[in-house]
Scaffold this active site. Structure first.
Site, PDB file in Angstrom:
ATOM      1  CD  GLU A 282      -2.815  -1.185   0.048  1.00  9.96           C
ATOM      2  OE1 GLU A 282      -3.282  -0.135  -0.411  1.00  9.96           O
ATOM      3  OE2 GLU A 282      -3.013  -2.305  -0.463  1.00  9.96           O
ATOM      4  CD1 TRP A 285      -1.503  -0.016  -3.788  1.00  7.65           C
ATOM      5  CD2 TRP A 285      -2.037   1.274  -5.552  1.00  7.65           C
ATOM      6  NE1 TRP A 285      -2.233  -0.779  -4.681  1.00  7.65           N
ATOM      7  CE2 TRP A 285      -2.570  -0.005  -5.765  1.00  7.65           C
ATOM      8  CE3 TRP A 285      -2.241   2.260  -6.522  1.00  7.65           C
ATOM      9  CZ2 TRP A 285      -3.288  -0.325  -6.912  1.00  7.65           C
ATOM     10  CZ3 TRP A 285      -2.956   1.943  -7.669  1.00  7.65           C
ATOM     11  CH2 TRP A 285      -3.477   0.662  -7.856  1.00  7.65           C
ATOM     12  CD1 TRP A 313     -18.084  14.322 -16.518  1.00  7.48           C
ATOM     13  CD2 TRP A 313     -18.783  12.745 -15.109  1.00  7.48           C
ATOM     14  NE1 TRP A 313     -17.062  13.411 -16.363  1.00  7.48           N
ATOM     15  CE2 TRP A 313     -17.467  12.428 -15.508  1.00  7.48           C
ATOM     16  CE3 TRP A 313     -19.429  11.870 -14.227  1.00  7.48           C
ATOM     17  CZ2 TRP A 313     -16.778  11.296 -15.061  1.00  7.48           C
ATOM     18  CZ3 TRP A 313     -18.751  10.753 -13.778  1.00  7.48           C
ATOM     19  CH2 TRP A 313     -17.454  10.476 -14.191  1.00  7.48           C
ATOM     20  CG  ASN A 349      -8.395   2.829   0.884  1.00  9.90           C
ATOM     21  OD1 ASN A 349      -8.292   3.787   0.106  1.00  9.90           O
ATOM     22  ND2 ASN A 349      -8.378   1.578   0.469  1.00  9.90           N
ATOM     23  CD1 TRP A 367     -13.350  12.011 -13.132  1.00  5.82           C
ATOM     24  CD2 TRP A 367     -11.854  13.025 -11.822  1.00  5.82           C
ATOM     25  NE1 TRP A 367     -12.336  12.477 -13.937  1.00  5.82           N
ATOM     26  CE2 TRP A 367     -11.396  13.101 -13.158  1.00  5.82           C
ATOM     27  CE3 TRP A 367     -11.079  13.597 -10.822  1.00  5.82           C
ATOM     28  CZ2 TRP A 367     -10.209  13.728 -13.515  1.00  5.82           C
ATOM     29  CZ3 TRP A 367      -9.889  14.224 -11.175  1.00  5.82           C
ATOM     30  CH2 TRP A 367      -9.463  14.285 -12.509  1.00  5.82           C
ATOM     31  CD1 TRP A 390     -10.672  12.033  -5.178  1.00  6.64           C
ATOM     32  CD2 TRP A 390     -12.720  11.578  -5.961  1.00  6.64           C
ATOM     33  NE1 TRP A 390     -11.579  12.272  -4.171  1.00  6.64           N
ATOM     34  CE2 TRP A 390     -12.831  12.014  -4.621  1.00  6.64           C
ATOM     35  CE3 TRP A 390     -13.881  11.235  -6.653  1.00  6.64           C
ATOM     36  CZ2 TRP A 390     -14.076  12.110  -3.976  1.00  6.64           C
ATOM     37  CZ3 TRP A 390     -15.108  11.326  -6.017  1.00  6.64           C
ATOM     38  CH2 TRP A 390     -15.198  11.754  -4.689  1.00  6.64           C
TER      39      TRP A 390
HETATM   40  P1  FAD Z   1      -2.579   2.370   5.457  1.00  7.73           P
HETATM   41  O1  FAD Z   1      -3.450   1.263   4.968  1.00  7.73           O
HETATM   42  O2  FAD Z   1      -1.958   2.209   6.778  1.00  7.73           O
HETATM   43  O3  FAD Z   1      -1.472   2.576   4.317  1.00  7.73           O
HETATM   44  C1  FAD Z   1      -0.171   3.067   4.588  1.00  7.73           C
HETATM   45  C2  FAD Z   1       0.157   4.170   3.618  1.00  7.73           C
HETATM   46  O4  FAD Z   1       0.128   3.704   2.274  1.00  7.73           O
HETATM   47  C3  FAD Z   1      -0.825   5.328   3.656  1.00  7.73           C
HETATM   48  O5  FAD Z   1      -0.540   6.200   4.712  1.00  7.73           O
HETATM   49  C4  FAD Z   1      -0.627   5.947   2.287  1.00  7.73           C
HETATM   50  O6  FAD Z   1       0.505   6.784   2.254  1.00  7.73           O
HETATM   51  C5  FAD Z   1      -0.365   4.723   1.416  1.00  7.73           C
HETATM   52  N1  FAD Z   1      -1.607   4.265   0.801  1.00  7.73           N
HETATM   53  C6  FAD Z   1      -2.525   3.414   1.299  1.00  7.73           C
HETATM   54  N2  FAD Z   1      -3.531   3.232   0.416  1.00  7.73           N
HETATM   55  C7  FAD Z   1      -3.241   3.992  -0.649  1.00  7.73           C
HETATM   56  C8  FAD Z   1      -3.888   4.236  -1.892  1.00  7.73           C
HETATM   57  N3  FAD Z   1      -5.052   3.677  -2.235  1.00  7.73           N
HETATM   58  N4  FAD Z   1      -3.292   5.091  -2.754  1.00  7.73           N
HETATM   59  C9  FAD Z   1      -2.120   5.686  -2.447  1.00  7.73           C
HETATM   60  N5  FAD Z   1      -1.463   5.490  -1.302  1.00  7.73           N
HETATM   61  C10 FAD Z   1      -2.021   4.650  -0.412  1.00  7.73           C
HETATM   62  N6  FAD Z   1      -4.299   8.929   0.286  1.00  7.73           N
HETATM   63  C11 FAD Z   1      -3.516   9.992   0.567  1.00  7.73           C
HETATM   64  O7  FAD Z   1      -2.457   9.823   1.174  1.00  7.73           O
HETATM   65  N7  FAD Z   1      -3.879  11.248   0.175  1.00  7.73           N
HETATM   66  C12 FAD Z   1      -5.042  11.497  -0.490  1.00  7.73           C
HETATM   67  O8  FAD Z   1      -5.306  12.640  -0.849  1.00  7.73           O
HETATM   68  C13 FAD Z   1      -5.901  10.401  -0.773  1.00  7.73           C
HETATM   69  N8  FAD Z   1      -7.088  10.576  -1.396  1.00  7.73           N
HETATM   70  C14 FAD Z   1      -7.892   9.490  -1.674  1.00  7.73           C
HETATM   71  C15 FAD Z   1      -9.094   9.685  -2.356  1.00  7.73           C
HETATM   72  C16 FAD Z   1      -9.914   8.594  -2.659  1.00  7.73           C
HETATM   73  C17 FAD Z   1     -11.202   8.807  -3.425  1.00  7.73           C
HETATM   74  C18 FAD Z   1      -9.530   7.307  -2.273  1.00  7.73           C
HETATM   75  C19 FAD Z   1     -10.388   6.113  -2.609  1.00  7.73           C
HETATM   76  C20 FAD Z   1      -8.336   7.096  -1.597  1.00  7.73           C
HETATM   77  C21 FAD Z   1      -7.494   8.177  -1.297  1.00  7.73           C
HETATM   78  N9  FAD Z   1      -6.262   7.999  -0.624  1.00  7.73           N
HETATM   79  C22 FAD Z   1      -5.466   9.093  -0.368  1.00  7.73           C
HETATM   80  C23 FAD Z   1      -5.726   6.643  -0.375  1.00  7.73           C
HETATM   81  C24 FAD Z   1      -6.061   6.002   0.963  1.00  7.73           C
HETATM   82  O9  FAD Z   1      -7.429   6.079   1.228  1.00  7.73           O
HETATM   83  C25 FAD Z   1      -5.284   6.607   2.134  1.00  7.73           C
HETATM   84  O10 FAD Z   1      -3.908   6.677   1.831  1.00  7.73           O
HETATM   85  C26 FAD Z   1      -5.440   5.738   3.386  1.00  7.73           C
HETATM   86  O11 FAD Z   1      -6.796   5.619   3.724  1.00  7.73           O
HETATM   87  C27 FAD Z   1      -4.668   6.347   4.516  1.00  7.73           C
HETATM   88  O12 FAD Z   1      -4.885   5.663   5.694  1.00  7.73           O
HETATM   89  P2  FAD Z   1      -3.696   4.877   6.407  1.00  7.73           P
HETATM   90  O13 FAD Z   1      -2.494   5.741   6.485  1.00  7.73           O
HETATM   91  O14 FAD Z   1      -4.240   4.322   7.666  1.00  7.73           O
HETATM   92  O15 FAD Z   1      -3.435   3.720   5.337  1.00  7.73           O
END
Ligand code: FAD
Length: 461
Positions: A282, A285, A313, A349, A367, A390
């Site tokens: 993750e 990602w 849209w 997430n 979006w 998004w």
């Molecule tokens: P954990 O599951 O603990 O993941 C660890 C780290 O991995 C996160 O802190 C983050 O840096 C990275 N990560 C995890 N999932 C993703 C993902 N899908 N895409 C990219 N990196 C990821 N994340 C952001 O950091 N900034 C945003 O602006 C953002 N906008 C989002 C908008 C939408 C519509 C969606 C669906 C997801 C978005 N995310 C964003 C991705 C994700 O939801 C968050 O990174 C995650 O929920 C953060 O929680 P965590 O640190 O506990 O995640």
């Protein structure tokens, strides 16, 4: 000119998305320059193309800078705050303190890269060393490419390519001491930047939820590594604290991905060791999305897949959009997520995916409208991750969920919030009569979304 105490000229370290002292290559390089160190944070709301920060980001930035100023003070140097266009402010500070070098960690958005490149040239022309460093990404966009030298468009091969590369470097230690100038450069007063909301003060929930700053970030990483990482298999359950909540920390660089990566390599409890790889996937990602941004600088405004330019849209009345923003759609999981976002500046997430899908598929809203709301309200709002996710949800992005796969928020709720713990926490009135009826029929709006998708496909075939 402010005089330096040593014979070596001062070095400026210009901090941006890297508000930390440990594992900060630009700071380390400035210290190695051998003279006094000036630590600069510049609020640049003037350079062309730099996206204005959202409200939640401004809140985070204020508190993170306050924490950084405190930590730097312990090491003997002040944090110098300045405001204005980097092209003017940085050279002016160089002149003021007689700096011989400027160091910064790289940024990956187009406008920021252009600012940095122009500044580097201008400083070199003035005989000042200007160096950029790798501090915010483990796998920079130009280092991980397909066999034919193209940026990856699909995540899994990108991840495999990352794993086949040399291990990311070990984190750098914090400098033990920093040499200040004899006379500190003038600094703005942080409060004068007015980053915090006043009337209305909507930040109470943020204050209750977060402690910005490097030390808190390191504590969160440590607590996660030795605690909830073991539950990471439950990461799709929004009522569980099974994820790290490191996203704002990584966004603001209070902790680096190198520190996160290496913390996952050793000294983990047995149950956590099994989860570490899935967690790092993750984290990567985030790196993938930066690669996508690097190759597609207009990611927040342009469809990655151009056929979506023809998507029909709908213009939703403002009052209906407001129901989505405020969490009164009558769809419990959507409302819970939107309220968690508004209250805490963060959303789980799985629920981000559900709320985003509801907007773009059930309400047929572009979006970009949702991306802007998240940009304003997320404490982790990020130039790469926000638009990329998004677009992923909308189906227009890199390695995206196919448009025709429409999340059903009720099924998602029964699968991931079966006991309704999450929904009840955020929507306590969910079973009362006062709770609104769903603003759309989920089945019918799904059919309409699929029809709209077919229209786009026929137009672009
Ligand atoms: P954990 O599951 O603990 O993941 C660890 C780290 O991995 C996160 O802190 C983050 O840096 C990275 N990560 C995890 N999932 C993703 C993902 N899908 N895409 C990219 N990196 C990821 N994340 C952001 O950091 N900034 C945003 O602006 C953002 N906008 C989002 C908008 C939408 C519509 C969606 C669906 C997801 C978005 N995310 C964003 C991705 C994700 O939801 C968050 O990174 C995650 O929920 C953060 O929680 P965590 O640190 O506990 O995640």
């Amino acid at each position: 000119m402010t005089t330096a105490s040593s014979t070596t000229s001062p070095a400026i370290v210009w901090l941006r998305d890297d508000l930390r002292i440990t594992d900060n290559p630009a700071l380390t390089a400035a210290v190695e320059h051998g003279g006094p160190v000036v630590v600069l944070y510049l609020l640049d709301e003037e350079s062309e193309g730099i996206r204005a920060l959202g409200g939640a980001s401004r809140w985070w930035l204020h508190h993170s800078l306050a924490a950084l100023a405190h930590d730097l003070g312990e090491l003997g140097v002040p944090l110098t705050l300045r405001r204005g266009a980097a092209a003017a402010v940085v050279p002016a500070l160089v002149d003021e303190v007689g700096a011989g070098a400027v160091h910064w960690n790289r940024r990956y958005g187009l406008a920021a890269r252009e600012v940095d490149a122009a500044l580097k040239t201008a400083l070199h022309d003035d005989g000042v060393d200007a160096h950029s460093h790798q501090g915010s990404l483990m796998f920079e966009p130009w280092t991980v490419q397909t066999g034919s030298g193209e940026p990856f468009k699909v995540f899994t091969p990108f991840w495999r390519a990352c794993l086949s590369r040399p291990e990311p470097r070990e984190p750098l230690p914090a400098p033990e001491q920093l040499t200040p100038l004899d006379e500190a450069p003038a600094s703005d007063d942080l409060d004068s930047w007015q980053l915090l909301p006043t009337r209305p003060d909507w930040a109470a929930g943020l204050r209750d939820t977060w402690t910005p700053g490097e030390q808190a970030a390191l504590d969160v990483l440590e607590e996660f590594a030795t605690g909830h990482l073991a539950d990471y298999g439950q990461r799709d359950v929004p009522s569980q604290e099974a994820t790290s909540r490191l996203s704002p920390r990584l966004r603001w660089g209070e902790v680096s991905p190198f520190q996160v990566w290496h913390r996952m390599q050793s000294d983990l409890p047995a149950a956590s060791r099994e989860q570490a790889q899935g967690f790092l996937r993750e984290v990567v990602w985030r790196e993938f999305n930066h690669t996508v941004l690097f190759a597609n600088p207009h990611l927040a405004t342009k469809n990655y897949r151009p056929e979506f330019d023809e998507f029909p849209w709908e213009e939703l009345p403002e009052a209906d959009l407001e129901r989505w923003r405020q969490g009164t759609t009558g769809i419990p999981l959507v409302d819970a997520g939107m309220r968690q976002l508004w209250t805490t500046g963060w959303m789980h997430n799985r629920v981000r995916m559900v709320t985003a899908s509801f907007l773009v598929k059930n309400l047929l809203v572009d979006w970009r409208v949702g991306e802007q709301w998240f940009w304003d309200t997320l404490v982790d709002a990020d130039e790469a991750n926000n638009p990329a996710n998004w677009q992923w949800t909308a189906g227009s992005g890199a390695d995206a969920a196919p448009y025709f796969r429409v999340f059903n928020p009720e099924l998602q709720a029964s699968k991931f919030d079966g006991h309704r713990n999450y929904v009840r926490e955020w929507v306590p009135e969910v079973d009362d009569e006062s709770y609104p009826e769903p603003m759309v029929d989920l089945k019918q709006s799904r059919r309409e979304a699929l029809d709209a998708y077919e229209t786009m496909r026929r137009t672009t075939a």
